[in-house]
Enzyme design. Structure first.
Site, short mmCIF file in Angstrom:
data_model
loop_
_atom_site.label_atom_id
_atom_site.label_comp_id
_atom_site.label_asym_id
_atom_site.label_seq_id
_atom_site.Cartn_x
_atom_site.Cartn_y
_atom_site.Cartn_z
N ARG A 23 37.34 42.11 27.22
CA ARG A 23 36.88 41.01 27.21
C ARG A 23 36.80 39.78 26.25
O ARG A 23 35.88 39.30 25.80
CB ARG A 23 35.30 41.31 27.67
CG ARG A 23 35.29 42.29 28.87
CD ARG A 23 35.73 41.42 30.26
NE ARG A 23 35.29 42.16 31.32
CZ ARG A 23 34.51 41.73 31.98
NH1 ARG A 23 33.51 40.69 31.69
NH2 ARG A 23 33.88 42.31 33.05
N ARG A 27 33.24 34.99 27.38
CA ARG A 27 32.00 34.12 27.19
C ARG A 27 31.62 34.03 25.69
O ARG A 27 30.79 33.37 25.30
CB ARG A 27 30.96 34.65 27.98
CG ARG A 27 31.13 34.65 29.33
CD ARG A 27 30.42 35.73 30.23
NE ARG A 27 30.79 36.90 29.66
CZ ARG A 27 30.41 38.15 30.08
NH1 ARG A 27 29.40 38.03 31.14
NH2 ARG A 27 31.01 39.42 29.76
N ARG A 36 34.03 26.50 31.30
CA ARG A 36 32.79 27.14 32.43
C ARG A 36 31.97 26.44 32.87
O ARG A 36 31.60 26.51 33.96
CB ARG A 36 32.41 28.33 31.84
CG ARG A 36 33.12 29.51 32.08
CD ARG A 36 33.27 30.18 33.70
NE ARG A 36 32.13 30.97 34.00
CZ ARG A 36 31.20 30.68 34.96
NH1 ARG A 36 31.41 29.14 35.37
NH2 ARG A 36 30.21 31.22 34.95
N ASP A 72 40.71 38.85 36.84
CA ASP A 72 39.64 39.64 36.92
C ASP A 72 40.11 40.99 38.06
O ASP A 72 40.81 40.62 38.72
CB ASP A 72 38.22 39.00 37.46
CG ASP A 72 37.22 39.74 37.58
OD1 ASP A 72 36.45 39.91 36.61
OD2 ASP A 72 36.79 40.54 38.67
N TYR A 146 32.95 48.72 44.28
CA TYR A 146 32.69 47.43 44.50
C TYR A 146 32.71 47.01 46.11
O TYR A 146 31.90 46.45 46.76
CB TYR A 146 33.10 46.21 43.74
CG TYR A 146 32.87 46.02 42.50
CD1 TYR A 146 31.52 45.74 42.21
CD2 TYR A 146 33.62 46.61 41.50
CE1 TYR A 146 30.98 45.64 40.77
CE2 TYR A 146 33.30 46.59 39.85
CZ TYR A 146 31.81 45.89 39.84
OH TYR A 146 31.72 45.89 38.50
O1 CP3 Z 1 39.23 39.11 28.30
C1 CP3 Z 1 39.45 39.72 29.21
O2 CP3 Z 1 39.27 40.91 29.05
C2 CP3 Z 1 40.05 39.06 30.48
C3 CP3 Z 1 39.51 39.00 31.45
C4 CP3 Z 1 38.69 39.90 32.28
C5 CP3 Z 1 37.68 39.47 32.94
N1 CP3 Z 1 37.19 40.66 33.91
C6 CP3 Z 1 37.00 38.35 33.20
C7 CP3 Z 1 35.77 37.88 33.45
C8 CP3 Z 1 39.03 41.46 32.46
C9 CP3 Z 1 39.89 42.28 31.84
C10 CP3 Z 1 37.80 41.79 33.62
C11 CP3 Z 1 37.91 43.24 34.05
C12 CP3 Z 1 36.77 43.43 34.87
N2 CP3 Z 1 36.16 42.81 35.64
C13 CP3 Z 1 36.18 44.81 34.77
C14 CP3 Z 1 36.82 46.01 34.30
C15 CP3 Z 1 36.29 45.80 32.64
C16 CP3 Z 1 34.92 46.27 32.29
O3 CP3 Z 1 34.07 45.33 31.89
O4 CP3 Z 1 34.42 47.38 32.73
C17 CP3 Z 1 34.98 44.85 35.82
C18 CP3 Z 1 34.24 45.83 36.29
C19 CP3 Z 1 34.77 43.52 36.37
C20 CP3 Z 1 34.28 42.95 37.30
C21 CP3 Z 1 33.36 41.89 37.07
N3 CP3 Z 1 33.87 40.57 36.86
C22 CP3 Z 1 31.85 41.81 36.49
C23 CP3 Z 1 31.28 43.09 36.57
C24 CP3 Z 1 31.63 40.30 35.97
C25 CP3 Z 1 30.37 39.82 35.85
C26 CP3 Z 1 29.71 40.51 34.78
C27 CP3 Z 1 30.34 40.48 33.48
O5 CP3 Z 1 30.50 41.47 32.65
O6 CP3 Z 1 30.61 39.30 33.21
C28 CP3 Z 1 32.74 39.46 36.38
C29 CP3 Z 1 32.81 38.25 36.07
C30 CP3 Z 1 33.98 38.14 35.11
N4 CP3 Z 1 35.15 38.39 34.74
C31 CP3 Z 1 33.59 37.31 33.67
C32 CP3 Z 1 34.59 37.18 32.96
C33 CP3 Z 1 35.26 36.24 31.83
C34 CP3 Z 1 32.54 36.39 33.38
C35 CP3 Z 1 32.25 35.00 34.26
C36 CP3 Z 1 31.25 33.97 33.64
O7 CP3 Z 1 30.28 34.25 33.78
O8 CP3 Z 1 31.89 33.23 32.90
#
Ligand code: CP3
Length: 335
Positions: A23, A27, A36, A72, A146
């Site tokens: 991540r 953010r 965003r 994602d 999910y």
């Molecule tokens: O920087 C990075 O790692 C690249 C981008 C990335 C995102 N999601 C972008 C994102 C990666 C590798 C993921 C993987 C992901 N997505 C996982 C596996 C990794 C982990 O954290 O366990 C999971 C379970 C998800 C599902 C997901 N997507 C969730 C639970 C959420 C919301 C809560 C959260 O953790 O942010 C997302 C949204 C998401 N995916 C955001 C980002 C940058 C946040 C969006 C925002 O609010 O701007």
């Protein structure tokens, strides 16, 4: 080209310990937060120029040794025809979750043309990056959770119920997702991803016995199918201390662990595979002296210059200060 990350992933000796953060593109970075304000997450991930910009920000700002594709895990279900909404401060929501065997008919087979925007992002990134690019996918269990729950869960009750009570549906869904993941990661690698990570974020909710019955064969299938692509394959989950011995039966180069297990204990279990992790992301909110002491404790446990990649034990928390991340990268590079 800085290839420390790839060398470490392959178990070779490195001068500088490679660092990247799960991540890292997100953010905690000001450029991302600004984007965003204008675009939602799915638009950002599906617009190659913007996604590439987000992937590049941590390379410039944090000096990390690998980039991760800005995508994602839920882009794959979307490519299979299942509508997903990403809800602010909730996460992925599926309005029509998978509940019966009939629901499997709603899935289209994986087709590369449905993720051509990702292939384009990868090609754009490879044109400018001086560090390796990591592609990724969710693992079938985490994606299934999910799809079945319909929204993020902390107990995964419906998922387990499906596993125990509807074996045909469970197997059908896991097989369908596994085949799709093989196609999805294969496409990312063919477009230029130099390593892949499979996130099984929530699999640690299972007992080792259930893991072996309901999940392991599918993980074995995916990782074995990707072997011929000849890029490092990384296997990550949280809460997996009790599952690591079983992870050994999945063919991969790197195992990522969270902070609930010490690096020395993880290394004893995984042996010759490379290790990735595992600073508690919450540590990043503490004073620098606390962070430094935690890193020193971690590094006293293993040989950090062979087969080791520094990372947090899970994703960067949104409230993390990017200057602290930068300082941490410098500190690890100085070791
Ligand atoms: O920087 C990075 O790692 C690249 C981008 C990335 C995102 N999601 C972008 C994102 C990666 C590798 C993921 C993987 C992901 N997505 C996982 C596996 C990794 C982990 O954290 O366990 C999971 C379970 C998800 C599902 C997901 N997507 C969730 C639970 C959420 C919301 C809560 C959260 O953790 O942010 C997302 C949204 C998401 N995916 C955001 C980002 C940058 C946040 C969006 C925002 O609010 O701007």
């Amino acid at each position: 080209m800085n290839d420390a990350f790839l060398l470490a992933a392959r178990g070779e000796h490195v001068e500088k310990i490679p660092v990247w953060f799960m991540r890292q593109a997100g953010r905690s970075l000001p450029g991302y937060r600004k984007l965003r304000e204008k675009y939602d997450l799915l638009t950002l991930t599906q617009t190659p120029e913007l996604a590439a910009q987000v992937s590049l920000e941590p390379i410039e700002r944090l000096d990390v040794d690998a980039a991760i594709l800005f995508a994602d895990i839920m882009l794959l279900p979307i490519a299979l025809g299942i509508p997903v909404r990403i809800v602010e401060s909730v996460g992925p929501v599926i309005d029509e979750p998978v509940r019966t065997i009939e629901d499997l008919k709603r899935f289209k087979p994986f087709a590369r043309e449905n993720i051509s925007y990702l292939e384009r992002t990868i090609r754009l990134l490879r044109g400018t990056l001086q560090v390796p690019l990591i592609g990724f996918s969710g693992a079938p269990f985490t994606l299934a959770s999910y799809l079945i729950e319909g929204a993020p869960s902390r107990t995964w009750t419906r998922t387990k119920q499906c596993m125990y009570e509807s074996p045909e549906l469970w197997r059908g869904l896991m097989e369908l997702l596994s085949e799709a993941i093989i196609g999805y990661l294969g496409a990312q690698i063919d477009a230029g991803a130099q390593a892949v990570q499979i996130f099984d974020s929530w699999v640690g909710c299972l007992s080792p016995e259930d893991y072996r019955i309901y999940v392991l064969p599918h993980m074995q299938r995916i990782f074995s199918a990707l072997k011929e692509k000849n890029v490092p394959r990384m296997h990550f989950g949280t809460n997996t201390a009790g599952l690591l011995a079983d992870f050994l039966n999945v063919d991969c180069e790197v195992i990522g662990v969270d902070w609930r297990i010490e690096l020395a204990a993880a290394k004893r279990i995984i042996g010759g595979k490379s290790l990735q992790g595992n600073l508690d992301p919450a540590t990043m909110l503490a004073d620098w002296s606390v962070i430094q002491a935690s890193v020193d404790r971690m590094f006293s446990q293993i040989d950090t210059h062979q087969g080791y990649i520094f990372n947090l034990g899970h994703g960067v928390l949104p409230e993390t200060n990017d200057l602290t991340l930068r300082k941490l990268v410098e500190y690890v590079h100085g070791k």
